[in-house]
Design an enzyme around this catalytic site. Structure first.
Site, PDB file in Angstrom:
ATOM      1  N   TRP A 154       0.826  -1.233   0.000  1.00 37.50           N
ATOM      2  CA  TRP A 154       0.000   0.000   0.000  1.00 37.50           C
ATOM      3  C   TRP A 154       0.846   1.263   0.000  1.00 37.50           C
ATOM      4  O   TRP A 154       1.844   1.351   0.704  1.00 37.50           O
ATOM      5  CB  TRP A 154      -0.863  -0.003   1.256  1.00 37.50           C
ATOM      6  CG  TRP A 154      -1.444   1.329   1.627  1.00 37.50           C
ATOM      7  CD1 TRP A 154      -0.828   2.325   2.342  1.00 37.50           C
ATOM      8  CD2 TRP A 154      -2.754   1.823   1.315  1.00 37.50           C
ATOM      9  NE1 TRP A 154      -1.692   3.392   2.497  1.00 37.50           N
ATOM     10  CE2 TRP A 154      -2.869   3.114   1.888  1.00 37.50           C
ATOM     11  CE3 TRP A 154      -3.851   1.289   0.619  1.00 37.50           C
ATOM     12  CZ2 TRP A 154      -4.029   3.884   1.777  1.00 37.50           C
ATOM     13  CZ3 TRP A 154      -4.999   2.061   0.515  1.00 37.50           C
ATOM     14  CH2 TRP A 154      -5.086   3.335   1.085  1.00 37.50           C
ATOM     15  N   MET A 155       0.377   2.275  -0.744  1.00 36.91           N
ATOM     16  CA  MET A 155       0.981   3.618  -0.715  1.00 36.91           C
ATOM     17  C   MET A 155      -0.107   4.652  -0.501  1.00 36.91           C
ATOM     18  O   MET A 155      -1.162   4.576  -1.117  1.00 36.91           O
ATOM     19  CB  MET A 155       1.666   3.864  -2.066  1.00 36.91           C
ATOM     20  CG  MET A 155       1.872   5.309  -2.457  1.00 36.91           C
ATOM     21  SD  MET A 155       2.312   5.483  -4.215  1.00 36.91           S
ATOM     22  CE  MET A 155       4.033   5.077  -4.197  1.00 36.91           C
ATOM     23  N   ASN A 156       0.161   5.644   0.393  1.00 35.14           N
ATOM     24  CA  ASN A 156      -0.612   6.886   0.285  1.00 35.14           C
ATOM     25  C   ASN A 156       0.340   8.071   0.161  1.00 35.14           C
ATOM     26  O   ASN A 156       1.275   7.979  -0.668  1.00 35.14           O
ATOM     27  CB  ASN A 156      -1.727   7.029   1.338  1.00 35.14           C
ATOM     28  CG  ASN A 156      -1.355   6.969   2.789  1.00 35.14           C
ATOM     29  OD1 ASN A 156      -0.975   5.930   3.290  1.00 35.14           O
ATOM     30  ND2 ASN A 156      -1.485   8.056   3.507  1.00 35.14           N
ATOM     31  N   ASP A 157       0.138   9.135   0.850  1.00 40.64           N
ATOM     32  CA  ASP A 157       0.794  10.429   0.573  1.00 40.64           C
ATOM     33  C   ASP A 157       2.259  10.381   0.116  1.00 40.64           C
ATOM     34  O   ASP A 157       3.056   9.646   0.689  1.00 40.64           O
ATOM     35  CB  ASP A 157       0.827  11.289   1.839  1.00 40.64           C
ATOM     36  CG  ASP A 157      -0.475  11.310   2.589  1.00 40.64           C
ATOM     37  OD1 ASP A 157      -1.457  10.759   2.119  1.00 40.64           O
ATOM     38  OD2 ASP A 157      -0.485  11.897   3.676  1.00 40.64           O
ATOM     39  N   GLN A 196       3.952   7.251   2.223  1.00 44.27           N
ATOM     40  CA  GLN A 196       3.273   6.490   3.270  1.00 44.27           C
ATOM     41  C   GLN A 196       3.095   5.062   2.760  1.00 44.27           C
ATOM     42  O   GLN A 196       2.555   4.857   1.659  1.00 44.27           O
ATOM     43  CB  GLN A 196       1.923   7.145   3.589  1.00 44.27           C
ATOM     44  CG  GLN A 196       2.056   8.473   4.310  1.00 44.27           C
ATOM     45  CD  GLN A 196       2.460   8.282   5.759  1.00 44.27           C
ATOM     46  OE1 GLN A 196       1.634   7.961   6.597  1.00 44.27           O
ATOM     47  NE2 GLN A 196       3.739   8.440   6.057  1.00 44.27           N
TER      48      GLN A 196
HETATM   49  C1  FRU Z   1      -3.328  12.157   4.529  1.00 46.47           C
HETATM   50  C2  FRU Z   1      -2.987  11.505   5.857  1.00 46.47           C
HETATM   51  C3  FRU Z   1      -1.997  12.367   6.615  1.00 46.47           C
HETATM   52  C4  FRU Z   1      -1.321  11.379   7.504  1.00 46.47           C
HETATM   53  C5  FRU Z   1      -1.268  10.159   6.624  1.00 46.47           C
HETATM   54  C6  FRU Z   1      -1.350   8.850   7.369  1.00 46.47           C
HETATM   55  O1  FRU Z   1      -3.707  11.278   3.532  1.00 46.47           O
HETATM   56  O2  FRU Z   1      -4.168  11.305   6.599  1.00 46.47           O
HETATM   57  O3  FRU Z   1      -2.574  13.440   7.307  1.00 46.47           O
HETATM   58  O4  FRU Z   1      -0.056  11.802   7.903  1.00 46.47           O
HETATM   59  O5  FRU Z   1      -2.339  10.267   5.713  1.00 46.47           O
HETATM   60  O6  FRU Z   1      -1.054   7.782   6.537  1.00 46.47           O
END
Ligand code: FRU
Length: 495
Positions: free
Chosen positions: A35-38, A54
């Site tokens: 998984w990847m986010n920010d 992330q």
């Molecule tokens: C934004 C967020 C950030 C937080 C991160 C956690 O997408 O909610 O505020 O640092 O994702 O994964």
């Protein structure tokens, strides 16, 4: 190296070897595995661009947040490096959340991130959460967390600010050498503030002032601030949660936006001149920027919507991708975006079509490709013009599966949809925006990369983007109009 970081590095190296390059986008960054986010820590260091993200290597869903790591020299070809941060300290056991990076005077690379911990409360089901700001220093490959972490915590907050929602530090350095840190924080009224802290050494911090207060005007908590100057203005990028459609041009949910204005030298706060969404599509969030060596401000975002994470393939080995890097500039009171210019050198097989669509929903002309760059201009033809123009892409042989971009000039509406992309989920599959075509012509640049579509409208006045998971054999691109439309298309494959 801690056991948890070693475990993540061993795991990702093995698991990522199971992913074939064709299973990923060609030039959009996806997680090494899982998984990847920010985007995090987007910076130039030791001759390369570093992009962290992330990351949960163990699953394609959000989980214990690590920092994944990749480097590039052109922002289009990425090389994976081993996981940079695990959640392996008491103060970040619940996750190493988003943050930023810069180079220190002594040549080391500093990462600043949010450490999240949970504190069990006797007699209560839900634990208490604390978000604090932490640093780690390294050489571009290995990072050591500072022994004095956290460097900004609850006791540093101004009265009324929430220690539960206090995250995503953006660190930068001013001309006089002072370090500044901008972080999102929930104010007493539940809305988002952007707080500013200052430090002589990036380790010892004091609260300085509040850069911006959203006062419940747009969404609630404001996440992921980035602050920079652009063409003489100060820009605050941030991504508010829980926006209502009446607050931001019809968009709802979590959206990336920019507040643009001038810094008030006395108060250190941002005097707002305008606010604009950074993308009108389904999937774009938590954007961050970097300054290139030749002075371009380039922004990248997570091309995903938190509310649409169920839109995926069952057997996917990665989830989440970054947008194409986008160059920013200001013109006529608006930030304009264009895909990073390096992309143009990857164009091949030029094809062109120019003519009139005079049909009642004809399909003229026909291209193929899922990694493509198209420049399209559509203007009214004949006497009556057209009522509706449609581009279908990622379309299968029979035409039953496709994604679409529809333009309805009478309403000035541009609609991006993946409703027919083969999805089995009952989710948000369509977003629209009002577009302007003063001389009647609409200009579109469409960037396709296997699992996404990004559209730059009228030279980047607006962008509208989405992820899509249609099988790659659905590669047809066609155009239709109701009424007469003059169409001019240039199409390139991207390799
Ligand atoms: C934004 C967020 C950030 C937080 C991160 C956690 O997408 O909610 O505020 O640092 O994702 O994964």
């Amino acid at each position: 190296m801690t056991d948890l970081l070693k475990k993540a590095r061993d795991y990702e190296a093995k698991a990522a070897a199971q992913i074939e390059p064709e299973e990923r986008p060609a030039f959009h960054l996806t997680p090494y595995v899982g998984w990847m986010n920010d985007p995090n820590g987007f910076s130039r260091y030791d001759g390369k661009y570093h992009l962290f993200y992330q990351y949960n290597p163990y699953d394609t869903s959000w989980g214990p947040m690590h920092w994944g790591h990749a480097v590039s020299t052109d922002l289009l070809h990425w090389e994976y490096l081993p996981c940079a941060l695990a959640c392996d300290e008491p103060y970040d056991r619940f996750g190493a959340f988003s943050g930023s990076a810069l180079e220190l005077d002594d040549g080391r690379h500093l990462l600043m991130y949010t450490g999240v911990k949970e504190i069990p409360v006797p007699g209560k089901k839900e634990p208490d959460v604390r978000q604090t700001q932490c640093v780690a220093v390294g050489d571009g490959l290995n990072y050591r967390k500072y022994a004095g972490n956290p460097v900004i915590s609850e006791t540093d907050l101004p009265a009324g600010s929430s220690p539960v929602d206090f995250r995503d530090p953006k660190i930068l350095r001013t001309a006089d050498g002072t370090y500044l840190c901008f972080a999102g924080c929930r104010a007493a009224d539940g809305s988002g503030d952007i707080l500013v802290f200052e430090s002589p050494d990036a380790l010892h911090w004091n609260f300085r002032n509040t850069l911006f207060r959203s006062r419940n005007r747009i969404g609630k908590m404001w996440e992921c601030p980035d602050v920079f100057t652009l063409d003489g203005k100060t820009v605050l990028l941030s991504s508010p949660q829980d926006i209502r459609a009446d607050q931001l041009e019809g968009l709802s949910g979590n959206c990336a936006l920019a507040v643009v204005g001038e810094m008030d030298p006395d108060s250190g706060s941002l005097r707002e001149e305008w606010v604009q969404p950074m993308d009108y599509g389904i999937d774009f969030y938590a954007s961050q920027s970097v300054l290139t060596e030749d002075g371009r401000r380039v922004m990248i975002g997570w091309m995903q919507n938190w509310d649409a994470c169920a839109e995926r393939e069952k057997d996917q080995k990665w989830f989440g991708q970054m947008s194409v890097p986008r160059e920013l500039r200001i013109k006529n009171g608006r930030i304009l975006q264009s895909p990073i210019r390096e992309l143009a050198s990857h164009r091949t097989n030029p094809e062109a079509w120019r003519g009139e669509l005079d049909g009642d929903r004809q399909t003229t002309p026909f291209f193929r490709g899922r990694t493509a760059d198209l420049e399209i201009t559509i203007r009214p033809g004949g006497t009556g013009g057209f009522r509706r123009f449609e581009m279908r892409f990622a379309q299968n042989e029979t035409g039953s599966v496709y994604s679409s971009l529809v333009y309805r000039p009478e309403e000035g509406l541009l609609i991006l949809s993946r409703q027919h992309s083969g999805t089995c989920r009952a989710l948000l599959h369509e977003r629209s925006c009002h577009v302007y075509s003063p001389d009647g012509a609409l200009k579109l640049r469409v960037i396709l990369d296997r699992f996404s579509a990004e559209i730059f409208v009228n030279d980047g006045v607006q962008t509208i983007s989405m992820a899509l998971y249609t099988g790659q054999s659905a590669d047809r691109i066609g155009f239709h109009s109701d009424g007469r439309g003059m169409l001019d298309i240039r199409k390139y494959d991207l390799v």
